[in-house]
Structure formats: C-alpha cells, structure tokens
Scaffold this motif. Structure first.
Motif, PDB file in Angstrom:
ATOM      1  N   LEU A  13       0.829  -1.206   0.000  1.00  0.00           N
ATOM      2  CA  LEU A  13       0.000   0.000   0.000  1.00  0.00           C
ATOM      3  C   LEU A  13       0.862   1.254   0.000  1.00  0.00           C
ATOM      4  O   LEU A  13       0.552   2.232  -0.691  1.00  0.00           O
ATOM      5  CB  LEU A  13      -0.923  -0.012   1.227  1.00  0.00           C
ATOM      6  CG  LEU A  13      -2.035  -1.061   1.223  1.00  0.00           C
ATOM      7  CD1 LEU A  13      -2.744  -1.089   2.570  1.00  0.00           C
ATOM      8  CD2 LEU A  13      -3.042  -0.795   0.108  1.00  0.00           C
ATOM      9  N   ARG A  14       1.936   1.244   0.759  1.00  0.00           N
ATOM     10  CA  ARG A  14       2.821   2.417   0.790  1.00  0.00           C
ATOM     11  C   ARG A  14       3.573   2.579  -0.528  1.00  0.00           C
ATOM     12  O   ARG A  14       3.872   3.711  -0.943  1.00  0.00           O
ATOM     13  CB  ARG A  14       3.801   2.300   1.953  1.00  0.00           C
ATOM     14  CG  ARG A  14       3.121   2.349   3.324  1.00  0.00           C
ATOM     15  CD  ARG A  14       4.142   2.442   4.442  1.00  0.00           C
ATOM     16  NE  ARG A  14       3.486   2.500   5.748  1.00  0.00           N
ATOM     17  CZ  ARG A  14       3.300   1.463   6.538  1.00  0.00           C
ATOM     18  NH1 ARG A  14       3.728   0.255   6.163  1.00  0.00           N
ATOM     19  NH2 ARG A  14       2.696   1.591   7.708  1.00  0.00           N
ATOM     20  N   SER A  15       3.873   1.458  -1.190  1.00  0.00           N
ATOM     21  CA  SER A  15       4.578   1.551  -2.477  1.00  0.00           C
ATOM     22  C   SER A  15       3.697   2.148  -3.569  1.00  0.00           C
ATOM     23  O   SER A  15       4.210   2.683  -4.558  1.00  0.00           O
ATOM     24  CB  SER A  15       5.062   0.168  -2.907  1.00  0.00           C
ATOM     25  OG  SER A  15       3.966  -0.686  -3.226  1.00  0.00           O
ATOM     26  N   LEU A  16       2.371   2.080  -3.403  1.00  0.00           N
ATOM     27  CA  LEU A  16       1.472   2.679  -4.399  1.00  0.00           C
ATOM     28  C   LEU A  16       1.658   4.186  -4.492  1.00  0.00           C
ATOM     29  O   LEU A  16       1.366   4.786  -5.532  1.00  0.00           O
ATOM     30  CB  LEU A  16       0.015   2.357  -4.048  1.00  0.00           C
ATOM     31  CG  LEU A  16      -0.415   0.891  -4.128  1.00  0.00           C
ATOM     32  CD1 LEU A  16      -1.863   0.737  -3.683  1.00  0.00           C
ATOM     33  CD2 LEU A  16      -0.236   0.348  -5.538  1.00  0.00           C
ATOM     34  N   ALA A  17       2.134   4.791  -3.400  1.00  0.00           N
ATOM     35  CA  ALA A  17       2.300   6.247  -3.387  1.00  0.00           C
ATOM     36  C   ALA A  17       3.456   6.703  -4.267  1.00  0.00           C
ATOM     37  O   ALA A  17       3.590   7.907  -4.540  1.00  0.00           O
ATOM     38  CB  ALA A  17       2.516   6.732  -1.960  1.00  0.00           C
ATOM     39  N   GLU A  18       4.293   5.782  -4.716  1.00  0.00           N
ATOM     40  CA  GLU A  18       5.430   6.159  -5.552  1.00  0.00           C
ATOM     41  C   GLU A  18       5.020   6.459  -6.983  1.00  0.00           C
ATOM     42  O   GLU A  18       5.823   6.987  -7.756  1.00  0.00           O
ATOM     43  CB  GLU A  18       6.470   5.031  -5.535  1.00  0.00           C
ATOM     44  CG  GLU A  18       7.026   4.739  -4.136  1.00  0.00           C
ATOM     45  CD  GLU A  18       7.937   3.536  -4.113  1.00  0.00           C
ATOM     46  OE1 GLU A  18       8.125   2.931  -5.213  1.00  0.00           O
ATOM     47  OE2 GLU A  18       8.458   3.202  -3.032  1.00  0.00           O
ATOM     48  N   ARG A  19       3.776   6.121  -7.349  1.00  0.00           N
ATOM     49  CA  ARG A  19       3.262   6.377  -8.693  1.00  0.00           C
ATOM     50  C   ARG A  19       1.955   7.145  -8.595  1.00  0.00           C
ATOM     51  O   ARG A  19       1.269   7.066  -7.561  1.00  0.00           O
ATOM     52  CB  ARG A  19       3.039   5.057  -9.444  1.00  0.00           C
ATOM     53  CG  ARG A  19       4.297   4.221  -9.618  1.00  0.00           C
ATOM     54  CD  ARG A  19       3.994   2.931 -10.362  1.00  0.00           C
ATOM     55  NE  ARG A  19       3.073   2.087  -9.617  1.00  0.00           N
ATOM     56  CZ  ARG A  19       3.452   1.238  -8.667  1.00  0.00           C
ATOM     57  NH1 ARG A  19       4.720   1.115  -8.342  1.00  0.00           N
ATOM     58  NH2 ARG A  19       2.562   0.490  -8.045  1.00  0.00           N
ATOM     59  N   PRO A  20       1.569   7.868  -9.638  1.00  0.00           N
ATOM     60  CA  PRO A  20       0.276   8.559  -9.612  1.00  0.00           C
ATOM     61  C   PRO A  20      -0.854   7.562  -9.428  1.00  0.00           C
ATOM     62  O   PRO A  20      -0.772   6.421  -9.901  1.00  0.00           O
ATOM     63  CB  PRO A  20       0.201   9.241 -10.997  1.00  0.00           C
ATOM     64  CG  PRO A  20       1.632   9.373 -11.419  1.00  0.00           C
ATOM     65  CD  PRO A  20       2.343   8.174 -10.860  1.00  0.00           C
ATOM     66  N   PRO A  21      -1.921   7.971  -8.753  1.00  0.00           N
ATOM     67  CA  PRO A  21      -3.005   7.021  -8.465  1.00  0.00           C
ATOM     68  C   PRO A  21      -3.741   6.585  -9.728  1.00  0.00           C
ATOM     69  O   PRO A  21      -4.218   7.409 -10.501  1.00  0.00           O
ATOM     70  CB  PRO A  21      -3.923   7.807  -7.527  1.00  0.00           C
ATOM     71  CG  PRO A  21      -3.629   9.243  -7.810  1.00  0.00           C
ATOM     72  CD  PRO A  21      -2.183   9.312  -8.179  1.00  0.00           C
ATOM     73  N   SER A  22      -3.825   5.284  -9.916  1.00  0.00           N
ATOM     74  CA  SER A  22      -4.586   4.714 -11.016  1.00  0.00           C
ATOM     75  C   SER A  22      -5.926   4.221 -10.469  1.00  0.00           C
ATOM     76  O   SER A  22      -6.103   4.102  -9.255  1.00  0.00           O
ATOM     77  CB  SER A  22      -3.807   3.549 -11.636  1.00  0.00           C
ATOM     78  OG  SER A  22      -3.640   2.513 -10.680  1.00  0.00           O
ATOM     79  N   PRO A  23      -6.885   3.948 -11.345  1.00  0.00           N
ATOM     80  CA  PRO A  23      -8.170   3.414 -10.855  1.00  0.00           C
ATOM     81  C   PRO A  23      -7.994   2.153 -10.014  1.00  0.00           C
ATOM     82  O   PRO A  23      -8.676   1.973  -9.003  1.00  0.00           O
ATOM     83  CB  PRO A  23      -8.946   3.144 -12.150  1.00  0.00           C
ATOM     84  CG  PRO A  23      -8.389   4.117 -13.130  1.00  0.00           C
ATOM     85  CD  PRO A  23      -6.933   4.230 -12.788  1.00  0.00           C
ATOM     86  N   THR A  77      -0.857   6.634   2.413  1.00  0.00           N
ATOM     87  CA  THR A  77      -0.714   6.689   0.960  1.00  0.00           C
ATOM     88  C   THR A  77      -1.555   7.816   0.370  1.00  0.00           C
ATOM     89  O   THR A  77      -1.110   8.527  -0.546  1.00  0.00           O
ATOM     90  CB  THR A  77      -1.127   5.341   0.334  1.00  0.00           C
ATOM     91  OG1 THR A  77      -0.281   4.316   0.860  1.00  0.00           O
ATOM     92  CG2 THR A  77      -0.997   5.375  -1.176  1.00  0.00           C
ATOM     93  N   LEU A  78      -2.752   8.020   0.890  1.00  0.00           N
ATOM     94  CA  LEU A  78      -3.567   9.152   0.439  1.00  0.00           C
ATOM     95  C   LEU A  78      -2.835  10.464   0.664  1.00  0.00           C
ATOM     96  O   LEU A  78      -2.865  11.371  -0.184  1.00  0.00           O
ATOM     97  CB  LEU A  78      -4.901   9.161   1.192  1.00  0.00           C
ATOM     98  CG  LEU A  78      -5.919   8.067   0.848  1.00  0.00           C
ATOM     99  CD1 LEU A  78      -7.141   8.178   1.775  1.00  0.00           C
ATOM    100  CD2 LEU A  78      -6.364   8.161  -0.606  1.00  0.00           C
ATOM    101  N   GLY A  79      -2.181  10.574   1.802  1.00  0.00           N
ATOM    102  CA  GLY A  79      -1.449  11.795   2.094  1.00  0.00           C
ATOM    103  C   GLY A  79      -0.265  12.015   1.175  1.00  0.00           C
ATOM    104  O   GLY A  79       0.057  13.151   0.826  1.00  0.00           O
TER     105      GLY A  79
END
Length: 229
Positions: A129-139, A163-165
């Motif tokens: 989940l934290r690694s998702l913040a390294e890229r722009p949010p996809s659907p 991650t939202l932050g």
C-alpha cells in the motif's frame, strides 16, 4: 443384611477421606523436603512472595507446583504440564495463578507459526500500500486503497491513509479532511478509538502537505484546490 452396593456407598467416602489425608501428609513431607533443599521428583517449591505481587487473591496461592496432566485443546493429546513450566509461567511471566495449560508443545509451535505467517502477510500488504504512493493514483490503486480503508486491521487502514497523504491530490485531500472531521467528532464518544486514531493519522498526513499552516488555513487551501467558492 447389607448389599454390596450399600457397603460400597458406605466405604467409598471413608476411602476418599483417607486418600486425601494420605496425599496431604505426603505433600506436607515433600514440601518440608523442598524447603530443606532436597529435590523431590515432579515437584517445585513456589515463591509465594512473587505470586503475591501479581495476584489479587493471596489466600489461593500454592505452596508448591506439581506435574499436571491435561488434554490438549487442539489435538486432544494428553500432555504433562511440568512443575518447572508452571513456575516459569506464574513467576517469570507473571500470569494469573488461575490460568491452566491448554495446548501441547507441538500445537503451540504450530500456532506460533501460523501467527508468524499472518503477521508477514499483513506486513507485506502494508508495504504494498505504501509503495502505491510512488506512482500517480490509477483506478486500480484507488480501488485497492478504498478496500484497505475498510480492512479489519488497523495497520492496513493506517497504511492506506498515509498513501492518500503522499498522493496529495484534491480528492485525496478531501478524503483526509473527512477522516479528520470524523476523528474530531469521535473524541466526544466512547468506544470510537479507531476514528480518533485515524483522524490523527490523517491530520499528520495533511500537515506534511501543508506545513506550518493551521487547520482553518488548510481548509481554505483545500477549497481553492477543488474550486469551491
């Protein structure tokens, strides 16, 4: 003339009383031997001073520990809870003197292994989940974060809020502001610890996005981001 059953019913209480008296007498001699420093098989002297510090009913505290036979809660196997294990459980770990052994050594090891696997899976999920913040949010990433916010594990929810932050877009900021507002309202209610904690985590994430700014100023910036007049 008395029948065999009547004789048995009359003799049984006497035998039971004599057995208790004999066991008490043997235990008394064994305790005396333990206090004198002589080892007694399957028995260990209890430290009542240590037990008194961690138990509320000192009158129920044992003078000694003796090997106990119990049935494993998981596999049904009979196992011995040794006197030394009891002393370690009650006097080193300071567990309640009313607690009893439930599982054999094999089932305890298996249970610890399962707990370890579960902890590793949660750790991996939070890291993802934290690694998702390294890229722009996809659907797909947004859907994963949405599911994580509804997880029963607080650690997973916290990772999703963080991650939202880190994404910091208008929609993410709006979501964080809503979590903060819910957390503020939850402080006045009993039993809403998660909402309070989530509000603090979200507030910390927003402070990183808007450093050195008050909550009201931050709200104005948020309105400007989403185009609210």
């Amino acid at each position: 003339m008395a029948t065999n059953r009547q004789r048995t019913e009359k003799v049984t209480p006497v035998r039971r009383r004599r057995a208790i008296e004999l066991a008490t007498d043997v235990a008394r001699r064994d305790v005396s031997a333990l206090k004198a420093g002589r080892p007694v098989p399957r028995m260990v002297l209890a430290n009542r001073d240590v037990l008194t510090l961690h138990n509320k009913l000192p009158g129920d505290l044992p003078t000694y520990y003796m090997n106990r036979l119990f049935t494993c809660h998981d596999c049904g196997k009979e196992e011995i809870w040794t006197a030394r294990e009891q002393r370690w459980w009650f006097e080193v770990l300071h567990r309640s003197i009313r607690s009893v052994a439930l599982r054999c050594s094999a089932c305890r090891k298996a249970r610890r292994g399962l707990v370890g696997v579960g902890a590793n899976l949660l750790r991996e999920q939070c890291a993802r989940l934290r690694s998702l913040a390294e890229r722009p949010p996809s659907p797909a990433a947004l859907a994963e974060i949405k599911d994580a916010l509804n997880s029963k594990w607080w650690g997973v929810r916290i990772a999703a809020i963080q991650t939202l932050g880190r994404w910091g877009g208008a929609e993410e900021v709006a979501r964080l502001e809503a979590i903060v507002a819910t957390g503020r309202a939850a402080r006045k209610c009993w039993g809403r610890d998660w909402e309070v904690l989530a509000g603090r985590v979200a507030d910390k994430a927003l402070r990183r996005l808007f450093p050195d700014r008050s909550w009201k100023t931050r709200s104005l910036i948020f309105k400007a981001l989403v185009g609210v007049s």
